[in-house]
Design an enzyme around this catalytic site. Structure first.
Site, PDB file in Angstrom:
ATOM      1  N   SER A 217       0.808  -1.222   0.000  1.00 55.89           N
ATOM      2  CA  SER A 217       0.000   0.000   0.000  1.00 55.89           C
ATOM      3  C   SER A 217       0.838   1.267   0.000  1.00 55.89           C
ATOM      4  O   SER A 217       0.419   2.291  -0.552  1.00 55.89           O
ATOM      5  CB  SER A 217      -0.952  -0.001   1.198  1.00 55.89           C
ATOM      6  N   HIS A 282       0.284   3.483   4.733  1.00 51.26           N
ATOM      7  CA  HIS A 282      -0.543   4.165   3.731  1.00 51.26           C
ATOM      8  C   HIS A 282      -0.261   5.667   3.740  1.00 51.26           C
ATOM      9  O   HIS A 282      -0.136   6.294   2.679  1.00 51.26           O
ATOM     10  CB  HIS A 282      -2.027   3.939   4.026  1.00 51.26           C
TER      11      HIS A 282
END
Length: 343
Positions: A217, A282
């Site tokens: 991610s 993230h």
């Protein structure tokens, strides 16, 4: 007396050349540059061809060209998806040869799928693999107790929490990453992706010190956030269809994946006292995307070393990496933090 005669073709051509010169003032009367002095995308000869009207760039948009085969339509589609200026879109359309192909994103995706399938067979679990008691024993996962093993700051991208985690990351990096690599090349896209991956794991080691990290991610969010920021900053120039709707869909997908990661992080762990993987990676990827990533995607023609923002954001990234390295060396012992036992 009467109406003025319409200007002849020569007069019209001169007027068109003057109009193009106003749009591209930097091409005036410059001697052809040696190959090593040229910009990394477009040569002086191409600019001169524009002035001479060989392609009549300002009078006919690329979208108006008819009779294109499938590959030509695909290249044109990619150009309108990623580039904000018509002159860049036409240059890319004319010069792209698919040699080399977008190998980086495809290779990374195939490796991620292969490792996931291998782990799924080994653990006999494909959904929420991360809840399996033996999941963290894999030597690719970043674990805070094993942070001295430097390869883990990068190899964690080949481990995913489950098929739901892998699926969304693969879709985003293929739909966004492959077109970006077709336009900007493997080197630039790999730079954004790897910078996002490393920033993600380092951000976890600083902000969520007891948690492990898995998944790609960080790299995916770096690419997607850079692409979305580039669209917003060049909104009037980007001619991709349904811009607002597609941005909304991309943001919804990113929010769903981020929400899944937050839920999993605070869900009761399957291997206490070690928590489930962190979601901070993230955020590290997004930070790289809206800084280094935007500079790279905005400068299709220009060399990065000629851009002041490239040096500013590069210096900021270097400072963060050095800070995180020293944090990992000294902060854990100074804070007397109780880490989960090694897997």
């Amino acid at each position: 007396m009467g109406e003025h005669p319409s200007p002849g073709p020569a007069v019209a051509a001169c007027a068109e050349a003057e109009r193009i010169e106003e749009l591209e003032p930097e091409v005036e009367e410059r001697p052809p540059a040696a190959p090593e002095d040229m910009s990394n995308k477009r040569s002086n000869s191409f600019r001169q061809a524009i002035l001479q009207g060989n392609r009549r760039l300002c009078s006919k948009a690329l979208l108006e060209e008819k009779g294109l085969n499938f590959s030509q339509r695909l290249i044109r589609h990619v150009a309108y998806e990623t580039l904000p200026r018509e002159i860049d879109r036409k240059w890319y359309y004319d010069s792209y040869t698919c040699c080399p192909p977008p190998w980086f994103m495809i290779t990374v995706t195939l490796l991620e799928v292969a490792f996931f399938l291998y782990n799924g067979v080994s653990l006999d679990q494909f959904v929420l693999q991360v809840t399996h008691p033996r999941y963290l024993k894999n030597s690719l996962v970043y674990h805070p107790q094993l942070r001295a093993q430097a390869w883990r700051y990068l190899t964690y991208i080949f481990m995913h929490a489950g098929i739901e985690h892998l699926g969304l990351n693969v879709v985003l990096q293929l739909l966004v990453g492959v077109p970006l690599e077709m336009v900007h090349g493997a080197t630039r896209i790999a730079l954004v992706y790897v910078a996002g991956v490393v920033a993600g794991s380092l951000a976890v080691s600083v902000a969520d010190m007891t948690a492990p990290v898995v998944g790609s991610s960080g790299g995916v969010y770096a690419l997607v956030s850079a692409h979305l920021a580039n669209i917003v900053m060049n909104w009037s120039g980007m001619k991709c269809q349904f811009k607002l709707l597609r941005m909304a869909v991309a943001l919804i997908c990113m929010s769903m994946e981020f929400g899944r990661a937050v839920w999993l992080r605070f869900h009761p762990s399957a291997y206490p006292p070690c928590p489930h993987p962190s979601f901070v990676a993230h955020l590290g990827g997004v930070a790289v995307g809206i800084t280094l990533g935007v500079v790279i995607l905005r400068n299709y023609e220009q060399r990065l070393q000629d851009q002041s923002l490239w040096w500013i954001f590069g210096a900021m990234y270097t400072v963060f990496v050095l800070f995180a390295v020293f944090w990992n060396i000294f902060a854990y012992s100074l804070l007397d933090l109780k880490l989960p036992p090694p897997p």
